[in-house]
Design an enzyme around this catalytic site. Structure first.
Site, PDB file in Angstrom:
ATOM      1  N   GLU A 467     -42.564 -82.935  49.493  1.00 19.70           N
ATOM      2  CA  GLU A 467     -41.380 -82.544  48.854  1.00 19.70           C
ATOM      3  C   GLU A 467     -40.297 -83.543  48.948  1.00 19.70           C
ATOM      4  O   GLU A 467     -39.078 -83.370  48.601  1.00 19.70           O
ATOM      5  CB  GLU A 467     -40.742 -81.080  49.149  1.00 19.70           C
ATOM      6  CG  GLU A 467     -41.715 -80.135  48.737  1.00 19.70           C
ATOM      7  CD  GLU A 467     -41.049 -78.650  48.963  1.00 19.70           C
ATOM      8  OE1 GLU A 467     -40.178 -78.558  49.758  1.00 19.70           O
ATOM      9  OE2 GLU A 467     -41.762 -77.788  48.651  1.00 19.70           O
ATOM     10  N   GLU A 564     -48.378 -75.321  46.290  1.00 21.26           N
ATOM     11  CA  GLU A 564     -47.745 -74.317  46.889  1.00 21.26           C
ATOM     12  C   GLU A 564     -46.949 -73.075  46.004  1.00 21.26           C
ATOM     13  O   GLU A 564     -46.403 -73.627  44.858  1.00 21.26           O
ATOM     14  CB  GLU A 564     -46.300 -74.771  47.488  1.00 21.26           C
ATOM     15  CG  GLU A 564     -46.764 -75.696  49.155  1.00 21.26           C
ATOM     16  CD  GLU A 564     -45.382 -76.047  49.646  1.00 21.26           C
ATOM     17  OE1 GLU A 564     -44.347 -75.486  49.252  1.00 21.26           O
ATOM     18  OE2 GLU A 564     -45.444 -77.014  50.482  1.00 21.26           O
TER      19      GLU A 564
HETATM   20  C1  BMA Z   1     -42.158 -74.934  50.775  1.00 20.97           C
HETATM   21  C2  BMA Z   1     -42.650 -75.516  51.950  1.00 20.97           C
HETATM   22  C3  BMA Z   1     -42.072 -75.369  53.113  1.00 20.97           C
HETATM   23  C4  BMA Z   1     -41.508 -74.122  53.278  1.00 20.97           C
HETATM   24  C5  BMA Z   1     -41.787 -73.169  52.037  1.00 20.97           C
HETATM   25  C6  BMA Z   1     -41.018 -71.829  52.011  1.00 20.97           C
HETATM   26  O1  BMA Z   1     -41.165 -75.880  50.022  1.00 20.97           O
HETATM   27  O2  BMA Z   1     -43.029 -77.152  51.937  1.00 20.97           O
HETATM   28  O3  BMA Z   1     -41.088 -76.239  53.149  1.00 20.97           O
HETATM   29  O4  BMA Z   1     -41.744 -73.551  54.348  1.00 20.97           O
HETATM   30  O5  BMA Z   1     -41.717 -74.000  50.831  1.00 20.97           O
HETATM   31  O6  BMA Z   1     -39.894 -71.886  51.762  1.00 20.97           O
END
Ligand code: BMA
Length: 893
Positions: A467, A564
C-alpha cells in the site's frame, strides 16, 4: 501460555525423509559448525534483571519462561509490559572450542537473525553491529577465538528508542507516519527500523517491539572454504522447448580449491558434471543441468489444478583434496506468468496468473505473523494453518509486507500443498527513509531473502511493498504538492532502483510488481506512482467498506484482482477466556475496547450486523457476550461470502468495461493474538465461521445466487480444466416454519465451460414467488445446487435470502438438541442434531477442544442432521457433550 490447541503433534505430512530433502541449513565439507543455540544469560541495562534465556528467543519469552512476567497477551499486559521494549538488554554466553577445530584457518560467527539493533562483542572486542532483523550476519572472528572461555555478548538497543532517534536525526524532511493511530496503542517511527512493522502495533495486533536473537547462532571453522548457501531454479527454454535447472553455489573461500560438481535428477535420467575452481574471497558459481529431452516431466500445479510433483535433485561435489559434499533438494517444474494485456471491450489491462500456460484464479487470503514472539512459532502452528488453507479449498496466500519473511518450513509446506505464495517485501503502510545505510541494509536483506526463497515453486510473485504506492497517490500523510516529488523520488529509489533491480538480477523465474495495490504496467507508465492505484481496470485492488450494506454486491469494485478485502469479527469465548476474566465478557467492557485496534471497529461490526439481523438481547450478560461474538462471525462470514462470490462470478464477465477478475485473497487468514480482527482462523487455530464457509465459496465448481433488478440469477463458476459440463440448477424454496420444500424449480440444461462463469438460471422474484404459491420474500429462503445429467450433485448446496433475516416471517426458535457418538474413526465424533424448525447459521462450538467440524454455520432444513467433529487431540464423547454449544440465529434474540 497454553498451547494445547496448537500441538496436534503434526501428524499430517511431516515425513522426516521428505522434509530432509528440503533442509536449507547446509553441512558444508571441511567446515566444523559449533552451535551456540541454547541457554544464554540475559541482563537489562541496570542489571536489575539477570536470567537465563533461550537462543533462539526474545526478551519477552525469556522473562515469561522464568516467571518474571505473566502471559504478555493476558488482558492489558501489552501496556503493562511496555517497559521491556524501552530498556536495553544484553545476551551473554561463553563457549569453548572442541580440540579438533582449534588452530584452523578461519572462523566465522553466523547469526541467522538478530532482532534488531545490536553491537556484538567477542572476548571484549566488538566484532560487528546489526540493524536489520531480516538479514543473516556473518562476522569473521579469526584470531579472536580462544580455546576456552570465549565470551560472546550481544548488546541490544531498544528498537523503540533507536527508531525515534533515527527519525529525529532525519532533519531535511519528515518521513511519515510518525505514530500509529492512538487506538492501536503502539510505538512510533517503525518505518525507521528494519524490523517487523507490525511489532510496533497494527490494527489487528499488539505492540510488542521485541528484542532478541530470534534465529540460530553458530561458529563455522574451516581451512579452505565453506559453502554458505545454494539455490536451484528450474527454467524453461521456450526456444528449444526444453527445461534446465540452474544451480548456484555461494562459497566463502580461503585457499584456491578445485574439484567437480555433479548434478543429477534420477527420475528424469538427467545428469551433468562440471569443473569447479574456487579462488579466495566470496565466490558465486552457477551450473546448468539440462533436463533430458526424452524425459517426461510432470509439472507442479497449484492445489486443485493437479499434483504437486517434486523431483529429487542431487548435488555432489568432489574436491581434489578428497573432501566431498552431497545435498538433495526437491525441485519442481512450473512456469508462471503475470499476464497484463488488453481485454476486448474493456479499457485497461488484464492482471492474472498463468501457471504452466493455464490461467489460474487465485483463491485464498492474506497471511500475517503467527505470533508477536516469533521464536514461539512452531512447525505445528504453521502446519495447522496451512492445512486449514488447503481444507478450505484455497490455492494461494499473500505473505503481507508488514510482518516477516516466513520460515523455510512455511514455504516447504506450501510447495508440498500447492499453495501459491504472493510474497511481499517487508514494507507497509508508510513512507521510508532512503539514506545510504538504510538502502544498503535493505539491499542485503533483499538479496538474501530472494536467494533463500527463490528455490520454492510455491512462490509465484514478488511484490515490493504493501500500500505504499497508494499512500503517496491518495495522500494518506497530507504531503503538500510542493513536497510530493521528494517522496515519489524516494519511493522509486527504494522499490524500483534498488529492490526491483536486485530481484530482476537474482531471479528470472517469477514476476515482480512494485506494490500492492498497483496498476502494474500502468503505474510504471505513470512514473511508478499511479494517479489511482485502485483503478479496477488495472492491476490489483484493496477494498474495504464497513458502513455500506455488504449484501449489496453492486458496491464492490469489479476489479481485475482482489488482493485484499474483508470484515472484522471477534474470536470465540474459549479463545478469549485464556486472556480475560468474566468481568471482561461484555462488548462494552474496557477489555473489549482495549483489544480493538481499529477505530470504531466494534461499532462497525454491530452496525453492519444490525442491517441484516436482530442483535442479541439476552438478559444474561455472558450469554449476550457469546451471542454477540456469534453475530459478528455470522456477519463476517456472510459479507466475505457475498464479496468473494461476486469476484468469482466476475472472472469471465465484463460489465461496463470492468471485470475479468482473476483473484480473491480476503484479508486475513490468521491472528497474532486473541482479539477482534479480519481473520478467519483464531489465534490457536480454531476456525471462525468464515473459514468453514470458505470451503464452499472456494469450491472448484460453485453455484452462486444473486438478485439483480428483481430477478433471481444463478451462476455457475468452474475452475476445472476438464472441459465442458452440462448442468441444471435445482432450486427449492423453504418456508421458515416447515422442513418440507414449498416448491421446486429447475433451470434448463446449460453447458458450463472451464474457467468461466455462466448464467444458468434467471427468473423474476415475483414469478418465482407466484409459481411457488405459499412464499413471500420474508417467509421463505431459496436453496439451490447443480445437478449433472446422471443426477449427481455438483459443487456445494448454496442458498440466498430474498429479504434480510431480521425481517423474516414465521421464523421460530428451533430448540436444537444433540447427541454425540464415537464416529468409529480415530478422534472423530458424530454429532446428531435435532431441530423443531428450519434454522439458519447453525453454529457448533466445542469450546477449547481443538479440531474442526466437517461443516459449520449452516442452514438446517431437516429435522435431524449428523455432522462430524475431527479432534486434534484425544477427547471423549463425554467431554464433547459437556462442552458443545449449539447456536442458531433465532436463538440470540
Ligand atoms: C489492509 C492491510 C493491513 C490492515 C488491513 C485492515 O490495508 O494491508 O494494513 O491490517 O488493511 O485494515
Amino acid at each position: 501460555m497454553n498451547y494445547i490447541a496448537w500441538s496436534i503433534a503434526c501428524l499430517y505430512v511431516l515425513d522426516g525423509l521428505l522434509l530432509g530433502a528440503f533442509a536449507f541449513e547446509i553441512k558444508s565439507p571441511g567446515v566444523d559448525s559449533i552451535s551456540l543455540n541454547g541457554k544464554w544469560n540475559l541482563m537489562n541495562s541496570n542489571s536489575s534483571f539477570s536470567l537465563s534465556a533461550d537462543v533462539p528467543g526474545c526478551v519477552h519469552t525469556a522473562l515469561q519462561r522464568q516467571g518474571f512476567i505473566s502471559d504478555p497477551y493476558y488482558r492489558f499486559n501489552d501496556l503493562a509490559y511496555r517497559w521491556i521494549s524501552l530498556d536495553n538488554w544484553t545476551y551473554t554466553t561463553s563457549f569453548s572450542l572442541p580440540a579438533h577445530v582449534r588452530g584452523k584457518e578461519k572462523a566465522v560467527l553466523v547469526f541467522e537473525g538478530v532482532d534488531t539493533i545490536s553491537t556484538i562483542s567477542l572476548n571484549g572486542v566488538i566484532i560487528g553491529k546489526t540493524d536489520n532483523m531480516f538479514r543473516r550476519y556473518d562476522f569473521e572472528v579469526t584470531g579472536l577465538l580462544q580455546d576456552q572461555d570465549n565470551l560472546l555478548q550481544v548488546w541490544l538497543t531498544s528498537a523503540v528508542i533507536y527508531a525515534s532517534q533515527r527519525s529525529h536525526a532525519h532533519t531535511p524532511y519528515r518521513v511519515p507516519p510518525d505514530c500509529p493511530p492512538p487506538v492501536q496503542k503502539g510505538e512510533c517511527h517503525v518505518n525507521f527500523i528494519r524490523k517487523a512493522q507490525n511489532s510496533f502495533s497494527w490494527d489487528w495486533g499488539p505492540s510488542f517491539p521485541t528484542l532478541g536473537i530470534w534465529k540460530g547462532v553458530r561458529v563455522e571453522i574451516f581451512n579452505t572454504f565453506r559453502l554458505q548457501s545454494f539455490t536451484t531454479s528450474p527454467k524453461y527454454d521456450a526456444d528449444h522447448s526444453s527445461w534446465y535447472v540452474e544451480v548456484e553455489l555461494f562459497f566463502n573461500v580461503v585457499v584456491l580449491s578445485k574439484g567437480f560438481v555433479r548434478l543429477f535428477i534420477p527420475l528424469l535420467d538427467s545428469e551433468a558434471e562440471f569443473q569447479l575452481s574456487l579462488t579466495p574471497g566470496q565466490s558465486r558459481k552457477s551450473f546448468v543441468l539440462q533436463v533430458n529431452q526424452n524425459a517426461n516431466i510432470t509439472f507442479w500445479w497449484p492445489f486443485g489444478h493437479g499434483d504437486q510433483f517434486l523431483y529429487d535433485l542431487n548435488i555432489e561435489i568432489n574436491f581434489e583434496g578428497g573432501e566431498t559434499f552431497n545435498a538433495e533438494r526437491m525441485v519442481a517444474f512450473r512456469t508462471v506468468e503475470l499476464v497484463q494485456e488488453p481485454i476486448p471491450s474493456s479499457p485497461g489491462l488484464s492482471f492474472y496468473f498463468r501457471i504452466n500456460g493455464k490461467p489460474i484464479f487465485l483463491k485464498g487470503s492474506n497471511w500475517i505473523p503467527v505470533h508477536a514472539f516469533q521464536d514461539q512459532v512452531t512447525t505445528d502452528m504453521i502446519t495447522i494453518l496451512l492445512r486449514s488453507v488447503q481444507k478450505a479449498n484455497m490455492n494461494a496466500l499473500r505473505v503481507w509486507g508488514g510482518g516477516v519473511y516466513e520460515q523455510d518450513i512455511f514455504y516447504t509446506l506450501c510447495d508440498m500443498y500447492g499453495i501459491m505464495i504472493w510474497q511481499d517485501f517487508m514494507f507497509a503502510c508508510a513512507l521510508y527513509p532512503t539514506e545510504k545505510e538504510f538502502i544498503q541494509t535493505v539491499r542485503t536483506e533483499v538479496t538474501q531473502q530472494v536467494r533463500r526463497l527463490k528455490s520454492h515453486p510455491s512462490v509465484i510473485i514478488w511484490s515490493g511493498n504493501n500500500e505504499n504506492e497508494a499512500a503517496i497517490a491518495t495522500n494518506w500523510f497530507n504531503i503538500t504538492v510542493a513536497e510530493r516529488p521528494i517522496y515519489v523520488k524516494d519511493y522509486v529509489n527504494l522499490y524500483v532502483d534498488n529492490i526491483r533491480d536486485i530481484v530482476l538480477q537474482e531471479d528470472s523465474t517469477r514476476p515482480f510488481i512494485v506494490s500492492s495495490p498497483t496498476n502494474g504496467i500502468k503505474s510504471e507508465e505513470e512514473g511508478w506512482v499511479a494517479r489511482d492505484p485502485y483503478d479496477p481496470h488495472y492491476g490489483d485492488t484493496h477494498y474495504y467498506n464497513y458502513t455500506r450494506d455488504c449484501w449489496n454486491w453492486n458496491e464492490f469494485p469489479r476489479t481485475r484482482f482482489a488482493s485484499e478485502y474483508g470484515f472484522q469479527s471477534w474470536p470465540s469465548l474459549s479463545t478469549l477466556s485464556k486472556v480475560s476474566v468474566p468481568s471482561d465478557w461484555d462488548f462494552n467492557s474496557d477489555f473489549s475496547a482495549h483489544r480493538q485496534h481499529h477505530q470504531d471497529g466494534n461499532q462497525q461490526m454491530l452496525k453492519q450486523a444490525e442491517i441484516h439481523y436482530i442483535l442479541p438481547n439476552s438478559t444474561d450478560p455472558v450469554q449476550r457476550y457469546r451471542d454477540t461474538i456469534y453475530i459478528t462471525q455470522v456477519t463476517q462470514a456472510q459479507c466475505v461470502k457475498i464479496q468473494t462470490e461476486f469476484y468469482r462470478r466476475s472472472r469471465s464477465t465484463i460489465v461496463d468495461g470492468k471485470g475479468h477478475t482473476m483473484g480473491s485473497l480476503y484479508w486475513q487468514l490468521n491472528d497474532i493474538w486473541q482479539g477482534p480482527s479480519w481473520s478467519s482462523v483464531e489465534f490457536g487455530g480454531k476456525w471462525k465461521m468464515l473459514q468453514y464457509w470458505a470451503t464452499d465459496f472456494y469450491a472448484p465448481v460453485l453455484s452462486v445466487g444473486v438478485e439483480n433488478i428483481g430477478d433471481i440469477l444463478i451462476y455457475t463458476i468452474s475452475d476445472s480444466h476438464t472441459g465442458e459440463h452440462k448442468v441444471k440448477a435445482k432450486v427449492e424454496l423453504y418456508s421458515w416454519s416447515s422442513f418440507d420444500a414449498v416448491c421446486s424449480l429447475e433451470s434448463n440444461w446449460t453447458t458450463i465451460k472451464e474457467g468461466e462463469s455462466t448464467l444458468v438460471f434467471q427468473r423474476p422474484v415475483s414469478a418465482v414467488l407466484t409459481e411457488c404459491g405459499n412464499c413471500t420474500r420474508r417467509s421463505c429462503v431459496v436453496t439451490f445446487h447443480l445437478s449433472s445429467p446422471n443426477g449427481e450433485m455438483i459443487g456445494p448446496q448454496n442458498h440466498m435470502f430474498l429479504s434480510y433475516p431480521r425481517y423474516a416471517e414465521g421464523f421460530q426458535k428451533p430448540n436444537i438438541t444433540f447427541t454425540v457418538k464415537d464416529a468409529e474413526i480415530v478422534q472423530n465424533y458424530a454429532v446428531t442434531l435435532h431441530s423443531s424448525f428450519p434454522a439458519v447459521y447453525v453454529w457448533l462450538d466445542v469450546d477449547d477442544v481443538p479440531g474442526h467440524f466437517n461443516v459449520n454455520g449452516f442452514l438446517m432444513l431437516s429435522q435431524s442432521l449428523t455432522v462430524i467433529f475431527g479432534a486434534w487431540r484425544t477427547t471423549t464423547v463425554e467431554e464433547i457433550t459437556a462442552k458443545l454449544h449449539v447456536t442458531s440465529l433465532r436463538d440470540v434474540y
